[in-house]
Every structure is written in C-alpha cells, then in structure tokens.
Design a protein around this motif. Structure first.
Motif, mmCIF file in Angstrom:
data_model
loop_
_atom_site.group_PDB
_atom_site.id
_atom_site.type_symbol
_atom_site.label_atom_id
_atom_site.label_comp_id
_atom_site.label_asym_id
_atom_site.label_seq_id
_atom_site.Cartn_x
_atom_site.Cartn_y
_atom_site.Cartn_z
ATOM 1 N N VAL A 98 5.570 -21.034 -0.238
ATOM 2 C CA VAL A 98 4.411 -21.060 0.669
ATOM 3 C C VAL A 98 3.386 -22.071 0.158
ATOM 4 O O VAL A 98 3.413 -22.456 -1.010
ATOM 5 N N SER A 99 2.495 -22.462 1.052
ATOM 6 C CA SER A 99 1.423 -23.382 0.651
ATOM 7 C C SER A 99 0.444 -22.648 -0.264
ATOM 8 O O SER A 99 0.374 -21.416 -0.281
ATOM 9 N N THR A 100 -0.323 -23.428 -1.001
ATOM 10 C CA THR A 100 -1.338 -22.846 -1.889
ATOM 11 C C THR A 100 -2.342 -22.014 -1.088
ATOM 12 O O THR A 100 -2.745 -20.928 -1.513
ATOM 13 N N LEU A 101 -2.723 -22.512 0.084
ATOM 14 C CA LEU A 101 -3.686 -21.775 0.912
ATOM 15 C C LEU A 101 -3.109 -20.427 1.341
ATOM 16 O O LEU A 101 -3.781 -19.396 1.251
ATOM 17 N N ASP A 102 -1.854 -20.421 1.799
ATOM 18 C CA ASP A 102 -1.223 -19.162 2.217
ATOM 19 C C ASP A 102 -1.134 -18.179 1.048
ATOM 20 O O ASP A 102 -1.388 -16.985 1.198
ATOM 21 N N PHE A 103 -0.737 -18.687 -0.124
ATOM 22 C CA PHE A 103 -0.618 -17.836 -1.310
ATOM 23 C C PHE A 103 -1.991 -17.250 -1.656
ATOM 24 O O PHE A 103 -2.131 -16.047 -1.905
ATOM 25 N N PHE A 104 -3.010 -18.099 -1.653
ATOM 26 C CA PHE A 104 -4.376 -17.664 -1.959
ATOM 27 C C PHE A 104 -4.831 -16.550 -1.018
ATOM 28 O O PHE A 104 -5.324 -15.509 -1.448
ATOM 29 N N GLU A 105 -4.621 -16.764 0.290
ATOM 30 C CA GLU A 105 -5.091 -15.782 1.278
ATOM 31 C C GLU A 105 -4.312 -14.474 1.172
ATOM 32 O O GLU A 105 -4.887 -13.377 1.272
ATOM 33 N N LEU A 106 -3.008 -14.573 0.948
ATOM 34 C CA LEU A 106 -2.176 -13.382 0.790
ATOM 35 C C LEU A 106 -2.560 -12.615 -0.475
ATOM 36 O O LEU A 106 -2.678 -11.391 -0.474
ATOM 37 N N ALA A 107 -2.783 -13.369 -1.550
ATOM 38 C CA ALA A 107 -3.158 -12.752 -2.823
ATOM 39 C C ALA A 107 -4.483 -12.001 -2.705
ATOM 40 O O ALA A 107 -4.640 -10.908 -3.267
ATOM 41 N N LEU A 108 -5.418 -12.556 -1.968
ATOM 42 C CA LEU A 108 -6.715 -11.887 -1.769
ATOM 43 C C LEU A 108 -6.537 -10.529 -1.090
ATOM 44 O O LEU A 108 -7.149 -9.533 -1.486
ATOM 45 N N VAL A 109 -5.690 -10.505 -0.065
ATOM 46 C CA VAL A 109 -5.443 -9.263 0.679
ATOM 47 C C VAL A 109 -4.788 -8.215 -0.225
ATOM 48 O O VAL A 109 -5.206 -7.055 -0.261
ATOM 49 N N GLU A 116 0.828 -1.213 0.000
ATOM 50 C CA GLU A 116 0.000 0.000 0.000
ATOM 51 C C GLU A 116 0.864 1.264 0.000
ATOM 52 O O GLU A 116 0.597 2.216 -0.739
ATOM 53 N N GLU A 117 1.908 1.273 0.805
ATOM 54 C CA GLU A 117 2.815 2.431 0.835
ATOM 55 C C GLU A 117 3.480 2.637 -0.533
ATOM 56 O O GLU A 117 3.636 3.756 -1.005
ATOM 57 N N ALA A 118 3.873 1.523 -1.153
ATOM 58 C CA ALA A 118 4.521 1.593 -2.473
ATOM 59 C C ALA A 118 3.568 2.170 -3.521
ATOM 60 O O ALA A 118 3.970 2.981 -4.365
ATOM 61 N N ILE A 119 2.303 1.752 -3.464
ATOM 62 C CA ILE A 119 1.310 2.277 -4.411
ATOM 63 C C ILE A 119 1.094 3.775 -4.177
ATOM 64 O O ILE A 119 1.056 4.570 -5.120
ATOM 65 N N LYS A 120 1.004 4.157 -2.918
ATOM 66 C CA LYS A 120 0.844 5.589 -2.597
ATOM 67 C C LYS A 120 2.033 6.397 -3.118
ATOM 68 O O LYS A 120 1.903 7.561 -3.479
ATOM 69 N N GLY A 121 3.208 5.748 -3.142
ATOM 70 C CA GLY A 121 4.419 6.429 -3.604
ATOM 71 C C GLY A 121 4.580 6.461 -5.111
ATOM 72 O O GLY A 121 5.504 7.095 -5.622
ATOM 73 N N GLY A 122 3.711 5.744 -5.834
ATOM 74 C CA GLY A 122 3.779 5.826 -7.288
ATOM 75 C C GLY A 122 3.922 4.523 -8.043
ATOM 76 O O GLY A 122 4.074 4.516 -9.266
ATOM 77 N N ALA A 179 -4.617 -3.329 -4.022
ATOM 78 C CA ALA A 179 -4.361 -2.830 -5.378
ATOM 79 C C ALA A 179 -5.655 -2.293 -6.002
ATOM 80 O O ALA A 179 -5.663 -1.229 -6.643
ATOM 81 N N GLY A 180 -6.751 -3.018 -5.775
ATOM 82 C CA GLY A 180 -8.039 -2.607 -6.338
ATOM 83 C C GLY A 180 -8.516 -1.274 -5.797
ATOM 84 O O GLY A 180 -9.126 -0.471 -6.507
ATOM 85 N N LYS A 181 -8.207 -1.029 -4.532
ATOM 86 C CA LYS A 181 -8.602 0.233 -3.898
ATOM 87 C C LYS A 181 -8.000 1.430 -4.637
ATOM 88 O O LYS A 181 -8.603 2.496 -4.716
ATOM 89 N N TYR A 182 -6.801 1.241 -5.185
ATOM 90 C CA TYR A 182 -6.107 2.329 -5.892
ATOM 91 C C TYR A 182 -6.157 2.164 -7.414
ATOM 92 O O TYR A 182 -5.488 2.891 -8.142
ATOM 93 N N ASN A 183 -6.969 1.174 -7.867
ATOM 94 C CA ASN A 183 -7.104 0.927 -9.300
ATOM 95 C C ASN A 183 -5.773 0.593 -9.976
ATOM 96 O O ASN A 183 -5.514 1.005 -11.107
ATOM 97 N N VAL A 184 -4.918 -0.136 -9.255
ATOM 98 C CA VAL A 184 -3.621 -0.567 -9.784
ATOM 99 C C VAL A 184 -3.746 -2.035 -10.199
ATOM 100 O O VAL A 184 -4.237 -2.848 -9.423
ATOM 101 N N PRO A 185 -3.326 -2.376 -11.428
ATOM 102 C CA PRO A 185 -3.419 -3.779 -11.856
ATOM 103 C C PRO A 185 -2.633 -4.700 -10.931
ATOM 104 O O PRO A 185 -1.551 -4.344 -10.456
ATOM 105 N N PHE A 186 -3.195 -5.885 -10.706
ATOM 106 C CA PHE A 186 -2.596 -6.851 -9.791
ATOM 107 C C PHE A 186 -2.450 -8.184 -10.505
ATOM 108 O O PHE A 186 -3.429 -8.749 -10.978
ATOM 109 N N ILE A 187 -1.206 -8.673 -10.610
ATOM 110 C CA ILE A 187 -0.996 -9.937 -11.286
ATOM 111 C C ILE A 187 -0.223 -10.920 -10.410
ATOM 112 O O ILE A 187 0.465 -10.532 -9.478
#
Length: 209
Positions: A46-57, A29-35, A62-70
């Motif tokens: 990491v496990s698939t579950l951990d990756f999934f949960e982290l990716a959701l967060v 979030e700080e990085a997005i605010k910075g540009g 990213a969506g809040k700032y309309n920044v593409p997330f891949i």
C-alpha cells in the motif's frame, strides 16, 4: 506504556489479503474483544498515505482497549502516529538505528530464526523476539523454517520474551507454548476467520490452559 508489563501471549499480525469482505478495523476490534493481547499492523503493498491512515484507525481501536499497537518495519509510520513500537526483520533498518530514532520507551521486536540472531538482537536491545516460521505459512513464503526444538533452544538462550510465528492456529498453538514460547503470533487463524472474536477466544483458551 510499561514495556515490562506487555503481554505477548496472543499476538495478532494483520494481513488485509486474508480478510475477504470483512473490515480490518472491525476485525481487529473483534479479535481484541476475544482476547488478543497485542496488535501488529503489517502492510506490504500500500502507499505510505494509505498505511498511515489505516494505522491511525487501528491505533485508536487498540488504544481503546489498552492493547499495545506496533508497526511492522515502517519506522516512519510508527513515529508519525506515535505507535507503541515496531517490529523489524533481519533485512530491515538496523536495530541500533531503530532504537536511536524511536527512543528507549518504545517496544522494538526483532525477527530471528537462529540462536545467533536471537542473542545478537537481545544484546542490541530488542524488547522481544519473533521466532519462526515454526510451521509452513502462506503469508510469508520466504520465511526460514525453525523447528520446535530450535525454538526451545532460542528460548533457553535468551532472557527477553520469545513470540513464535508461522502457520500457528488452534491445532498447533499448544505445541509452541509447550516449547517455551511466551506467546504466539497468528495471522490467518484470526484474520481469515469468519468469526474473529470466536477464533481469538478459542486460541486464548488454549494458551491459558
């Protein structure tokens, strides 16, 4: 998401091993605010579950700032969370299969270290190319080295956006932009920084110049 309108100029790739005691979501979030203009989440150990949960967060931020997330490599995770796209390497799922699974509207980036790989990826329907490593990098020890001259040749040989990656920081970012790259992918220059916001601001300033 309009794929044609994606800004690849300051492309953040995450690496939790470089965070120290910082929180990944807060750092992004700080990085997005910075540009930062695009975020790729890369998780190797990491496990698939951990990756999934982290990716959701991270997707939510990213969506809040309309920044593409891949998502790096994991097409299953990208589909599960409806990410904006994936980035695949030469040893990952073939591009044609990734496109079939993800559909025409998702961003697919492909790693390339030669003009031949770049042209093949473009002809196969890649939306952008990740080209590197342009400088020595501690985050990917097996990466092929790509000189700035080779980066320029690749850029001149394709019409899709080219993002340089590998060891890029405030001291080297200007050189990849001058070599013709449409953007610079950074990892430790932001993730390992004590002040990710300021680190992103500084890089963004150099790119804009």
């Amino acid at each position: 998401m309009d794929k044609k309108a994606v800004d690849y100029s300051l492309y953040l790739v995450t690496d939790r091993e470089l965070l120290g005691n910082k929180d990944l979501a807060a750092t992004v979030e700080e990085a997005i605010k910075g540009g930062t203009t695009l975020v790729q989440i890369r998780e190797k150990n990491v496990s698939t579950l951990d990756f999934f949960e982290l990716a959701l967060v991270v997707k939510q931020i990213a969506g809040k700032y309309n920044v593409p997330f891949i998502i790096n490599d994991r097409i299953d995770i990208a589909l599960a969370i409806d990410a904006d796209g994936v980035h695949i390497g030469q040893e990952d799922m073939p591009l044609a299969v990734a496109r079939k699974l993800l559909g025409p509207t998702k961003i697919i980036g492909v790693s390339a270290s030669t003009l031949e790989e770049a042209v093949k990826a473009q002809d196969g329907g890649a939306d952008y190319l990740g080209v590197g490593a342009v400088f020595p990098t501690r985050t990917k020890s097996d990466a092929d080295h790509v000189s700035l001259a080779a980066l320029r040749r690749i850029k001149e040989g394709v019409s899709v956006p080219v993002v340089a990656i590998g060891g890029i920081d405030k001291d080297t970012i200007q050189r990849v932009i001058e070599a013709g790259a449409d953007g610079a992918a950074v990892v430790s220059a932001i993730i390992a920084s004590a002040d990710p916001y300021q680190a992103a601001c500084n890089l963004r300033h150099i790119i804009k110049k």
